[in-house]
Design an enzyme around this catalytic site. Structure first.
Site, mmCIF file in Angstrom:
data_model
loop_
_atom_site.group_PDB
_atom_site.id
_atom_site.type_symbol
_atom_site.label_atom_id
_atom_site.label_comp_id
_atom_site.label_asym_id
_atom_site.label_seq_id
_atom_site.Cartn_x
_atom_site.Cartn_y
_atom_site.Cartn_z
ATOM 1 N N SER A 147 -93.515 47.537 31.374
ATOM 2 C CA SER A 147 -94.576 48.498 31.714
ATOM 3 C C SER A 147 -95.486 47.919 32.780
ATOM 4 C CB SER A 147 -95.394 48.792 30.449
ATOM 5 O OG SER A 147 -96.638 49.353 30.761
ATOM 6 N N TYR A 160 -100.067 46.430 22.920
ATOM 7 C CA TYR A 160 -99.044 46.962 23.826
ATOM 8 C C TYR A 160 -98.847 46.023 25.012
ATOM 9 C CZ TYR A 160 -96.594 50.270 26.882
ATOM 10 O OH TYR A 160 -95.675 50.883 27.700
HETATM 11 N N1 LIG Z 1 -93.936 57.247 28.833
HETATM 12 C C1 LIG Z 1 -94.513 56.488 29.768
HETATM 13 O O1 LIG Z 1 -95.309 56.965 30.597
HETATM 14 C C2 LIG Z 1 -94.200 55.002 29.827
HETATM 15 C C3 LIG Z 1 -94.834 54.205 30.777
HETATM 16 C C4 LIG Z 1 -94.508 52.835 30.842
HETATM 17 C C5 LIG Z 1 -93.557 52.307 29.996
HETATM 18 N N2 LIG Z 1 -92.964 53.105 29.070
HETATM 19 C C6 LIG Z 1 -91.970 52.506 28.195
HETATM 20 O O2 LIG Z 1 -90.795 53.273 28.281
HETATM 21 C C7 LIG Z 1 -90.111 53.249 27.044
HETATM 22 C C8 LIG Z 1 -89.835 54.672 26.579
HETATM 23 O O3 LIG Z 1 -91.074 55.331 26.406
HETATM 24 P P1 LIG Z 1 -91.154 56.907 26.091
HETATM 25 O O4 LIG Z 1 -92.571 57.306 26.277
HETATM 26 O O5 LIG Z 1 -90.094 57.619 26.828
HETATM 27 O O6 LIG Z 1 -90.824 56.884 24.521
HETATM 28 P P2 LIG Z 1 -90.635 58.141 23.501
HETATM 29 O O7 LIG Z 1 -90.555 59.439 24.241
HETATM 30 O O8 LIG Z 1 -91.669 57.975 22.426
HETATM 31 O O9 LIG Z 1 -89.184 57.843 22.864
HETATM 32 C C9 LIG Z 1 -88.997 56.685 22.081
HETATM 33 C C10 LIG Z 1 -87.521 56.565 21.777
HETATM 34 O O10 LIG Z 1 -87.304 55.360 21.022
HETATM 35 C C11 LIG Z 1 -86.668 55.691 19.782
HETATM 36 N N3 LIG Z 1 -87.119 54.744 18.757
HETATM 37 C C12 LIG Z 1 -88.366 54.577 18.259
HETATM 38 N N4 LIG Z 1 -88.372 53.616 17.324
HETATM 39 C C13 LIG Z 1 -87.101 53.157 17.232
HETATM 40 C C14 LIG Z 1 -86.462 52.173 16.431
HETATM 41 N N5 LIG Z 1 -87.159 51.441 15.536
HETATM 42 N N6 LIG Z 1 -85.138 51.967 16.578
HETATM 43 C C15 LIG Z 1 -84.419 52.691 17.490
HETATM 44 N N7 LIG Z 1 -84.976 53.633 18.274
HETATM 45 C C16 LIG Z 1 -86.292 53.868 18.144
HETATM 46 C C17 LIG Z 1 -87.102 57.131 19.508
HETATM 47 O O11 LIG Z 1 -86.232 57.817 18.631
HETATM 48 P P3 LIG Z 1 -86.461 57.805 17.020
HETATM 49 O O12 LIG Z 1 -87.936 57.950 16.785
HETATM 50 O O13 LIG Z 1 -85.655 58.964 16.546
HETATM 51 O O14 LIG Z 1 -85.928 56.490 16.542
HETATM 52 C C18 LIG Z 1 -86.993 57.707 20.922
HETATM 53 O O15 LIG Z 1 -85.655 57.950 21.261
HETATM 54 C C19 LIG Z 1 -90.992 52.438 26.083
HETATM 55 O O16 LIG Z 1 -90.549 51.112 26.028
HETATM 56 C C20 LIG Z 1 -92.357 52.519 26.741
HETATM 57 O O17 LIG Z 1 -93.185 51.448 26.397
HETATM 58 C C21 LIG Z 1 -93.253 54.436 28.971
#
Ligand SMILES: NC(=O)c1ccc[n+]([C@@H]2O[C@H](COP(=O)([O-])OP(=O)(O)OC[C@H]3O[C@@H](n4cnc5c(N)ncnc54)[C@H](OP(=O)(O)O)[C@@H]3O)[C@@H](O)[C@H]2O)c1
Length: 255
Positions: A147, A160
């Protein structure tokens, strides 16, 4: 003629957290570029829905393997299931992660452990077990989704930010350890993106305040991550390991 560098035909990829959000976009990107893809999350129904949609859109083989990536035994079973289906793993994207803000005064041990387990232990254990298969073939490509907050800090983001900074450190160490096995390890550092989860927020005073600090004066569209992940997953970067790629509208320049 299209560039051969970004053609992922014949490659197989695991994407943790591939059922939603940025991980789902990355899964589309890899399948659109020719890869067969295994999506991993804890919820089989979501995996089945998204796998079917990506297969219908791209024609690639897409499977959904339910596993909690904070549990070593479930990760090992997941790797075995993917190997049984695809016979090889070329690309691992450690994307599953949680975000959130809590003042340190209010940070419970349970919450700290939840961040550490999913955002840091998960990528470490997935890399360890997938790495065994990659090392056998002397070929592999691991991408850790870190991130913007691996580099900048903000109030209430201690847990985080610590996990994401540590994930970059892990990326660099693993790149060094596994370079001799021809396994590349790089990190992708997204900034703020407009997702269904936070869409309303960007219209609020708080959201506009954040946008005003981003040099490009906007948040990203999740589709803007797709070319970056294709580049990292491809053979366009075969001499690149231990690096971090920021896709953040310049936010990491100003903190
Ligand atoms: N969104 C942003 O703007 C942003 C910015 C910077 C970095 N990131 C990073 O990008 C990544 C994805 O973020 P996102 O916002 O797209 O996440 P998200 O929409 O909340 O999706 C999270 C995914 O991870 C799965 N997950 C959660 N806990 C899990 C576990 N214990 N075992 C296996 N799978 C699990 C969830 O499915 P289930 O709950 O069904 O398991 C889901 O598929 C993260 O690492 C985040 O820190 C995101």
């Amino acid at each position: 003629m299209t560039s051969p560098y970004f053609n992922l035909s014949g490659k197989t990829a695991i994407i943790t957290g591939g059922s939603k959000g940025l991980g789902e976009q990355m899964a589309y990107a890899l399948a659109e570029s020719g890869a067969d893809v295994a999506l991993v999350s804890r919820t089989q129904a979501d995996l089945d829905t998204v796998s079917a949609a990506i297969h219908a859109a791209t024609g690639r083989r897409v499977i959904g393997v339910a596993a909690n990536v904070t549990k070593d035994a479930e990760i090992q079973a997941m790797v075995q299931a993917v190997m049984a289906e695809f016979g090889r793993i070329d690309i691992l994207i450690n994307n599953a992660g949680i975000g959130g803000t809590t003042p340190v005064h209010d940070l419970s041990e349970e919450e700290w452990d939840r961040f550490m387990n999913l955002n840091l232990k998960g990528p470490v254990l997935c890399s360890k077990h997938v790495g065994v298969e990659m090392a056998k073939r002397k070929q592999g490509n691991i991408i850790n989704v870190s991130s913007l907050f691996s580099k900048i800090v903000a109030r209430y983001m201690a847990a985080y930010g610590a996990t994401k900074a540590a994930l970059v450190s892990f990326t660099r160490t693993l790149a060094l350890e596994w370079a001799r096995d021809n396994i590349r390890v790089n990190a992708l550092c997204p900034g703020y993106f407009d997702t269904p989860m936070n869409h309303e927020f960007w219209g609020t005073k708080g959201g506009k305040g954040i946008i005003s600090k981003i040099p490009m004066q906007r948040v990203g569209d999740p589709k803007e991550l797709k070319p970056a992940i294709i580049f990292l997953a491809s053979d366009a970067n075969t001499f690149m390991t231990g690096t971090t790629l920021f896709v953040d509208g310049g936010h990491s320049l100003v903190g």
